[in-house]
Design a protein around this motif. Structure first.
Motif, PDB file in Angstrom:
ATOM      1  N   VAL A  37       0.852  -1.187   0.000  1.00 53.72           N
ATOM      2  CA  VAL A  37       0.000   0.000   0.000  1.00 53.72           C
ATOM      3  C   VAL A  37       0.889   1.240   0.000  1.00 53.72           C
ATOM      4  CG1 VAL A  37      -1.713   1.304   1.335  1.00 53.72           C
ATOM      5  CG2 VAL A  37      -1.871  -1.192   1.210  1.00 53.72           C
ATOM      6  N   GLN A  39       1.398   5.416   0.431  1.00 51.18           N
ATOM      7  CA  GLN A  39       0.862   6.668   0.958  1.00 51.18           C
ATOM      8  C   GLN A  39       1.813   7.793   0.581  1.00 51.18           C
ATOM      9  OE1 GLN A  39      -0.051   7.026   5.195  1.00 51.18           O
ATOM     10  NE2 GLN A  39      -1.684   8.453   4.655  1.00 51.18           N
ATOM     11  N   GLN A  43      -1.228  12.505   1.483  1.00 51.35           N
ATOM     12  CA  GLN A  43      -2.326  11.859   0.752  1.00 51.35           C
ATOM     13  C   GLN A  43      -2.834  10.626   1.495  1.00 51.35           C
ATOM     14  OE1 GLN A  43      -3.443  13.385  -2.167  1.00 51.35           O
ATOM     15  NE2 GLN A  43      -1.987  14.918  -1.447  1.00 51.35           N
ATOM     16  N   GLY A  44      -3.827   9.984   0.910  1.00 49.22           N
ATOM     17  CA  GLY A  44      -4.417   8.802   1.523  1.00 49.22           C
ATOM     18  C   GLY A  44      -3.727   7.516   1.090  1.00 49.22           C
ATOM     19  N   LEU A  45      -4.325   6.410   1.455  1.00 49.25           N
ATOM     20  CA  LEU A  45      -3.765   5.087   1.161  1.00 49.25           C
ATOM     21  C   LEU A  45      -4.168   4.646  -0.250  1.00 49.25           C
ATOM     22  CD1 LEU A  45      -4.685   3.371   4.551  1.00 49.25           C
ATOM     23  CD2 LEU A  45      -2.507   4.426   3.929  1.00 49.25           C
ATOM     24  N   TRP A  47      -3.930   1.167  -2.868  1.00 50.84           N
ATOM     25  CA  TRP A  47      -3.666  -0.279  -3.028  1.00 50.84           C
ATOM     26  C   TRP A  47      -2.784  -0.492  -4.247  1.00 50.84           C
ATOM     27  CZ3 TRP A  47      -5.245  -4.755  -0.592  1.00 50.84           C
ATOM     28  CH2 TRP A  47      -5.252  -5.945  -1.345  1.00 50.84           C
ATOM     29  N   TYR A  95       3.737   0.622   2.739  1.00 49.29           N
ATOM     30  CA  TYR A  95       3.411  -0.354   3.771  1.00 49.29           C
ATOM     31  C   TYR A  95       3.210  -1.727   3.142  1.00 49.29           C
ATOM     32  CZ  TYR A  95       2.168   3.622   6.795  1.00 49.29           C
ATOM     33  OH  TYR A  95       2.186   4.770   7.538  1.00 49.29           O
ATOM     34  N   MET A 112      -6.705  -6.042   5.035  1.00 47.85           N
ATOM     35  CA  MET A 112      -5.419  -6.187   5.678  1.00 47.85           C
ATOM     36  C   MET A 112      -5.623  -6.436   7.162  1.00 47.85           C
ATOM     37  SD  MET A 112      -5.170  -4.675   2.755  1.00 47.85           S
ATOM     38  CE  MET A 112      -5.682  -2.975   2.944  1.00 47.85           C
ATOM     39  N   TRP A 115      -0.141  -5.153   9.661  1.00 49.26           N
ATOM     40  CA  TRP A 115       0.599  -4.187   8.845  1.00 49.26           C
ATOM     41  C   TRP A 115       2.059  -4.105   9.279  1.00 49.26           C
ATOM     42  CZ3 TRP A 115      -1.785  -0.567   5.292  1.00 49.26           C
ATOM     43  CH2 TRP A 115      -3.174  -0.674   5.214  1.00 49.26           C
ATOM     44  N   GLY A 116       2.925  -3.829   8.316  1.00 43.90           N
ATOM     45  CA  GLY A 116       4.297  -3.472   8.639  1.00 43.90           C
ATOM     46  C   GLY A 116       4.362  -2.015   9.069  1.00 43.90           C
ATOM     47  N   ILE A 117       5.537  -1.608   9.508  1.00 42.25           N
ATOM     48  CA  ILE A 117       5.697  -0.253  10.029  1.00 42.25           C
ATOM     49  C   ILE A 117       5.891   0.768   8.919  1.00 42.25           C
ATOM     50  CG2 ILE A 117       8.214  -0.264  10.340  1.00 42.25           C
ATOM     51  CD1 ILE A 117       7.637   0.956  13.167  1.00 42.25           C
TER      52      ILE A 117
ATOM     53  N   TYR B  37      -9.679   1.196   8.801  1.00 40.49           N
ATOM     54  CA  TYR B  37      -8.332   1.168   9.344  1.00 40.49           C
ATOM     55  C   TYR B  37      -8.055   2.470  10.097  1.00 40.49           C
ATOM     56  CZ  TYR B  37      -8.094  -2.439   5.795  1.00 40.49           C
ATOM     57  OH  TYR B  37      -8.359  -3.540   5.027  1.00 40.49           O
ATOM     58  N   SER B  44       2.068   2.417  12.305  1.00 35.87           N
ATOM     59  CA  SER B  44       1.500   1.805  11.105  1.00 35.87           C
ATOM     60  C   SER B  44      -0.004   1.593  11.285  1.00 35.87           C
ATOM     61  CB  SER B  44       2.198   0.487  10.790  1.00 35.87           C
ATOM     62  OG  SER B  44       2.157  -0.375  11.898  1.00 35.87           O
ATOM     63  N   PRO B  45      -0.738   1.498  10.183  1.00 33.72           N
ATOM     64  CA  PRO B  45      -2.197   1.327  10.285  1.00 33.72           C
ATOM     65  C   PRO B  45      -2.574   0.056  11.032  1.00 33.72           C
ATOM     66  CG  PRO B  45      -1.558   1.924   8.047  1.00 33.72           C
ATOM     67  CD  PRO B  45      -0.289   1.619   8.784  1.00 33.72           C
ATOM     68  N   THR B  47      -6.214  -2.476  11.749  1.00 31.17           N
ATOM     69  CA  THR B  47      -7.579  -2.751  11.307  1.00 31.17           C
ATOM     70  C   THR B  47      -8.506  -2.647  12.503  1.00 31.17           C
ATOM     71  OG1 THR B  47      -6.653  -4.282   9.678  1.00 31.17           O
ATOM     72  CG2 THR B  47      -9.034  -4.413  10.094  1.00 31.17           C
ATOM     73  N   TYR B  90      -9.566   5.263   7.654  1.00 26.00           N
ATOM     74  CA  TYR B  90      -9.794   5.008   6.238  1.00 26.00           C
ATOM     75  C   TYR B  90     -10.770   3.850   6.056  1.00 26.00           C
ATOM     76  CZ  TYR B  90      -5.549   7.756   5.422  1.00 26.00           C
ATOM     77  OH  TYR B  90      -4.605   8.750   5.370  1.00 26.00           O
ATOM     78  N   VAL B 100      -9.293  -2.501  -5.715  1.00 29.97           N
ATOM     79  CA  VAL B 100      -9.485  -2.225  -4.289  1.00 29.97           C
ATOM     80  C   VAL B 100      -9.358  -0.732  -4.079  1.00 29.97           C
ATOM     81  CG1 VAL B 100      -8.577  -2.600  -1.971  1.00 29.97           C
ATOM     82  CG2 VAL B 100      -8.580  -4.472  -3.623  1.00 29.97           C
ATOM     83  N   PHE B 102      -9.550   2.651  -1.356  1.00 28.63           N
ATOM     84  CA  PHE B 102      -9.589   3.257  -0.028  1.00 28.63           C
ATOM     85  C   PHE B 102     -10.326   4.590  -0.130  1.00 28.63           C
ATOM     86  CE2 PHE B 102      -6.719   0.733   2.543  1.00 28.63           C
ATOM     87  CZ  PHE B 102      -5.841   0.158   1.646  1.00 28.63           C
ATOM     88  N   GLY B 104     -10.697   8.552   1.176  1.00 30.87           N
ATOM     89  CA  GLY B 104      -9.654   9.558   1.317  1.00 30.87           C
ATOM     90  C   GLY B 104      -9.154   9.771   2.730  1.00 30.87           C
TER      91      GLY B 104
END
Lengths: 125, 111
Positions: A37, A39, A43-45, A47, A95, A112, A115-117, B37, B44-45, B47, B90, B100, B102, B104
């Motif tokens: 993912v 970012q 901005q936002g996430l 995929w 990520y 998901m 998540w990784g850092i 999320y 980190s995110p 869930t 999100y 997929v 997300f 904003g």
């Protein structure tokens, strides 16, 4: 404990190549999809795509198909995200995440669960 | 394809309830599951809701998810707001193929 450990921050120049990594532990790595993912700053996430370590099946977001390569080395429980020629617009946090892929009457769904850092990639022009 | 639209920000006082909307533009919100999320600064995110209204283990029951077909929207509700809930949230869904999306993101501020 389920963990995804990502490689460290990278600073590169436009046109250079790059491969960042994501190592899974604490679970059966080959049995779970791994996704990436993006970012971008402020901005936002977004995929990017996913890979199944068991057989390396890969599914890309149409927006990232041909722009990056997702791969895996299941012998060391590690997934990768790779660029052959970076652009300044690739500057972002990336990520990795363990992805659950399910099937419903509407087709596939994805989410998901770990998540990784994140890995910061900075590309200068 | 489709988009998920969220408000930019919401704010509320500690102990109160806040609800974040996620409106699907094109297609039905109930055609595929919605996830939520949380991303706190420097972390980190995580869930907080999957499959519309399921909470992963470890997520407090102050977090709940719902779907409303009439407004074509999903909602994340956080009750008993705490300062630690201050984060970006999100929503995410898909179209049943490899597409997929997300939302904003919504910044939740605890006053």
């Amino acid at each position: 404990e389920v963990q995804l450990v990502q490689s460290g921050a990278e600073v590169k120049k436009s046109g250079e190549s790059l491969k960042i990594s994501c190592k899974g532990s604490g679970y059966s790595f080959i049995s779970h999809w791994i996704g990436w993912v993006r970012q971008m700053p402020g901005q936002g996430l977004e995929w990017m795509g996913i890979i199944y370590p068991g057989d390396s099946e890969t599914r890309y977001s149409p927006s990232f198909q041909g722009q990056v390569t997702i791969s895996v080395d299941k012998s060391i429980s590690t997934a990768y995200l790779q660029w052959s020629s970076l652009k300044a617009s690739d500057t972002a946090m990336y990520y990795c995440a363990r992805v659950v892929v399910g099937a419903s009457t509407a087709g596939y769904y994805y989410f998901m669960d770990v998540w990784g850092i994140g890995t910061t990639v900075t590309v200068s022009s | 394809n489709f988009m998920l639209t969220q408000p930019h920000s919401v704010s509320e006082s500690p102990g109160k309830t806040v609800t974040i909307s996620c409106t699907r533009r094109s297609g039905s919100i109930d055609s595929n599951f919605v996830q939520w999320y949380q991303r706190r600064p420097g972390i980190s995110p995580t869930t907080v809701i999957y499959e519309n209204n399921q909470r992963p283990s470890g997520v407090p029951d102050r977090f709940s998810g719902s779907i409303d077909s009439s407004s074509n929207s999903a909602f994340l509700t956080i009750s008993g707001l705490k300062t630690e809930d201050e984060a970006d949230y999100y929503c995410q869904s898909s179209d049943g193929t490899n597409y997929v999306v997300f939302g904003g993101g919504t910044k939740v501020t605890v006053l």
